[in-house]
Design an enzyme around this catalytic site. Structure first.
Site, PDB file in Angstrom:
ATOM      1  N   HIS A  82       8.967  11.056  43.915  1.00  0.00           N
ATOM      2  CA  HIS A  82       9.134  10.469  45.244  1.00  0.00           C
ATOM      3  C   HIS A  82      10.601  10.165  45.495  1.00  0.00           C
ATOM      4  O   HIS A  82      11.291   9.629  44.632  1.00  0.00           O
ATOM      5  CB  HIS A  82       8.320   9.170  45.362  1.00  0.00           C
ATOM      6  CG  HIS A  82       8.432   8.546  46.711  1.00  0.00           C
ATOM      7  ND1 HIS A  82       7.662   8.957  47.785  1.00  0.00           N
ATOM      8  CD2 HIS A  82       9.241   7.566  47.183  1.00  0.00           C
ATOM      9  CE1 HIS A  82       7.990   8.248  48.848  1.00  0.00           C
ATOM     10  NE2 HIS A  82       8.956   7.402  48.518  1.00  0.00           N
ATOM     11  N   ASP A 161       0.054  -1.211  54.069  1.00  0.00           N
ATOM     12  CA  ASP A 161       1.456  -0.795  54.215  1.00  0.00           C
ATOM     13  C   ASP A 161       1.741  -0.367  55.645  1.00  0.00           C
ATOM     14  O   ASP A 161       2.816  -0.637  56.177  1.00  0.00           O
ATOM     15  CB  ASP A 161       1.778   0.343  53.225  1.00  0.00           C
ATOM     16  CG  ASP A 161       3.203   0.826  53.415  1.00  0.00           C
ATOM     17  OD1 ASP A 161       4.113  -0.004  53.230  1.00  0.00           O
ATOM     18  OD2 ASP A 161       3.409   1.990  53.795  1.00  0.00           O
ATOM     19  N   ARG A 168       7.738  -4.441  60.073  1.00  0.00           N
ATOM     20  CA  ARG A 168       9.108  -4.437  59.534  1.00  0.00           C
ATOM     21  C   ARG A 168      10.031  -3.616  60.417  1.00  0.00           C
ATOM     22  O   ARG A 168      11.186  -3.969  60.654  1.00  0.00           O
ATOM     23  CB  ARG A 168       9.099  -3.857  58.108  1.00  0.00           C
ATOM     24  CG  ARG A 168       8.525  -4.813  57.076  1.00  0.00           C
ATOM     25  CD  ARG A 168       8.243  -4.090  55.782  1.00  0.00           C
ATOM     26  NE  ARG A 168       9.419  -3.511  55.191  1.00  0.00           N
ATOM     27  CZ  ARG A 168       9.413  -2.438  54.388  1.00  0.00           C
ATOM     28  NH1 ARG A 168       8.288  -1.828  54.068  1.00  0.00           N
ATOM     29  NH2 ARG A 168      10.528  -1.973  53.886  1.00  0.00           N
ATOM     30  N   SER A 183       6.123  -1.179  49.206  1.00  0.00           N
ATOM     31  CA  SER A 183       5.603  -0.182  50.145  1.00  0.00           C
ATOM     32  C   SER A 183       5.476   1.180  49.458  1.00  0.00           C
ATOM     33  O   SER A 183       4.426   1.830  49.508  1.00  0.00           O
ATOM     34  CB  SER A 183       6.557  -0.110  51.348  1.00  0.00           C
ATOM     35  OG  SER A 183       6.364   1.052  52.087  1.00  0.00           O
ATOM     36  N   LYS A 187       1.684   3.046  47.625  1.00  0.00           N
ATOM     37  CA  LYS A 187       1.172   4.358  48.046  1.00  0.00           C
ATOM     38  C   LYS A 187       1.146   5.329  46.868  1.00  0.00           C
ATOM     39  O   LYS A 187       0.233   6.128  46.716  1.00  0.00           O
ATOM     40  CB  LYS A 187       2.030   4.916  49.192  1.00  0.00           C
ATOM     41  CG  LYS A 187       1.782   4.173  50.496  1.00  0.00           C
ATOM     42  CD  LYS A 187       2.678   4.641  51.626  1.00  0.00           C
ATOM     43  CE  LYS A 187       4.090   4.198  51.440  1.00  0.00           C
ATOM     44  NZ  LYS A 187       4.965   4.255  52.586  1.00  0.00           N
TER      45      LYS A 187
HETATM   46  N1  URA Z   1       9.695   4.433  52.525  1.00  0.00           N
HETATM   47  C1  URA Z   1       8.517   3.762  52.438  1.00  0.00           C
HETATM   48  O1  URA Z   1       7.475   4.357  52.198  1.00  0.00           O
HETATM   49  N2  URA Z   1       8.541   2.434  52.622  1.00  0.00           N
HETATM   50  C2  URA Z   1       9.658   1.733  52.876  1.00  0.00           C
HETATM   51  O2  URA Z   1       9.594   0.544  53.009  1.00  0.00           O
HETATM   52  C3  URA Z   1      10.874   2.446  52.968  1.00  0.00           C
HETATM   53  C4  URA Z   1      10.871   3.797  52.786  1.00  0.00           C
END
Ligand code: URA
Length: 445
Positions: A82, A161, A168, A183, A187
């Site tokens: 990621h 999220d 946010r 966050s 995931k």
């Molecule tokens: N990517 C994400 O999935 N979450 C964040 O908070 C910032 C970048």
């Protein structure tokens, strides 16, 4: 317990207990705590941060707001990669088939682009017919059969999220290390993976503008991953200039196709092979049930050369073709990249004078590409898959008078002038070649 008291505690820098955080998050998700109170709490987190325990609890709560994909019946190691987001970053689309060719399974749930950063899902959707909205059952089947699948987030994965990110985004609290870590990790943990390699970017085109912040984000995410039973490592990479030679969805897929056929610009190759070497190593650690340790440089070199072999033999490309087919795209696209829509207009972009390119600001290049139609200013904006920028020159290259430094691809003229001014304001040329800087900065284990 009252939300007011908990906001006050965070405002005053006092750690919240697991019970207190659980109260706050669950009551927000059930809409018993309103947006204005959660906004205030998020801003307190933005300024005061979170302890490791709080970040871990928050990640766990976000994760358990949805389901976790069960891939335990797959015998090969399951490792994802990621990136924290960048410009021209197409590494996932090259790495996933490459890993599948090496029998490392990659169940990848990726995101869309926003602002100056691109997203893997948008890039893939430029392939005619390609679908990223597979069900979790189809996703699982493809990971089993082909070795990887890349889909967009489903409503079952960390739904908390989505609600938090939306808030946010409207309250200027995205750039908070614990909030980003929770966050991303919630995931990733939901994917049913056993290992994870994080590409934490720093520099002009990244969320983290300094190396110190990038290290802190990397350390936080590595701790969260490992403490939740996922073997996690983070590679810190430079995102001061765009990665590779293209920015924009269709253009980037074309670059991925040539990469999978063995042709990659140096910077892209270095990031792909380094992340790939770590993915293979993390898969080894999963198989052997040992902790990740420092990987000696000669082993990294050995893995990089094996990875290159799998590209040159055509195995990674073959996996990519199978993947397009399995996700309802036209597999002929891999052989005839011109099937990806091209923009109607192409414009040469020139700097004044001549010299060595000293800087190419990744954020400005990403914003320019967005203005050409390749990206979104707001989550709901439509994008043009054929728009974007081809970079003829990168930092360190010599650009002659009248030689284009880049080519803009677009259909809509509206913002071309603004995009050109912005892009060129991020480029400096000088008489002396700039010092070579490393793209791989550090590895956090
Ligand atoms: N990517 C994400 O999935 N979450 C964040 O908070 C910032 C970048």
């Amino acid at each position: 317990m009252r939300a007011y008291e908990l906001i006050k505690k965070k405002r005053d820098g006092i750690e919240l207990s697991k019970e207190e955080l659980t109260f706050l998050i669950t009551k927000y998700l059930s809409s018993e705590i309103p947006d204005f109170q959660m906004s205030s709490f998020l801003m307190a987190v933005y300024f005061n941060g979170m302890t490791d325990n709080e970040t871990m609890t928050l990640t766990g709560l976000m994760l358990s707001s949805g389901s976790r994909v069960d891939l335990s019946d797959i015998s090969a190691p399951r490792v994802d990669k990621h990136s924290t987001g960048g410009v021209g970053d197409k590494t996932s689309i090259i790495l996933a088939p490459l890993m599948a060719a090496m029998n490392v399974k990659v169940p990848m749930i990726a995101g869309r682009g926003l602002g100056h950063t691109g997203g893997t899902i948008d890039k893939l959707e430029s392939i005619p017919g390609f679908r990223t909205d597979l069900s979790l059952a189809e996703f699982k089947e493809n990971v089993k059969d082909i070795g990887f699948s890349i889909i967009r987030p489903t409503d079952e994965i960390a739904p908390a999220d989505k609600k938090f990110y939306g808030l946010r985004d409207r309250t200027a609290t995205v750039e908070s290390i614990p909030l980003i870590a929770a966050s991303i990790m919630s995931k990733k943990l939901a994917e049913g993976i056993e290992g994870l390699v994080l590409d934490v970017k720093f520099g002009k085109g990244a969320f983290m503008k300094t190396i110190q912040d990038a290290r802190m984000l990397a350390r936080t995410m590595v701790n969260v991953g490992n403490s939740m039973g996922i073997k996690t490592v983070a590679v810190i990479t430079d995102m001061n200039q765009p990665l590779g030679k293209t920015i924009g969805n269709g253009l980037e897929i074309k670059e991925c196709i040539s990469a999978l056929r063995g042709k990659m610009p140096d910077d892209l190759k270095e990031v792909v092979l380094t992340l790939g070497a770590w993915m293979v190593y993390v898969a080894d650690c999963v198989t052997e049930e040992v902790a990740i340790s420092k990987l000696p440089e000669h082993v990294v070199i050995k893995y990089k050369s094996e990875l290159m072999d799998f590209i040159e033999k055509g195995d990674a490309f073959k996996k990519f073709v199978e993947f397009i087919d399995a996700q309802h795209g036209d597999p002929e696209t891999a052989f005839k990249p011109n099937m990806i829509p091209s923009a109607g207009k192409v414009k040469q972009i020139k700097v004044t004078g001549k010299g060595y390119v000293q800087t190419m600001d990744a954020e400005k290049a990403g914003m320019a590409s967005m203005l050409l139609g390749a990206g979104r200013q707001r989550a709901e904006d439509r994008i043009d898959n054929s728009a974007g920028i081809v970079l003829n020159k990168k930092v360190g290259d010599f650009v002659n008078t009248d030689e284009p430094v880049a080519m803009f691809h677009y259909n809509d003229e509206t913002c071309v002038k603004e995009a050109e001014d912005l892009f060129l304001s991020g480029i400096q040329v000088g008489e002396i070649p700039p010092d070579k800087t490393a793209i791989i900065i550090d590895v956090i284990i």
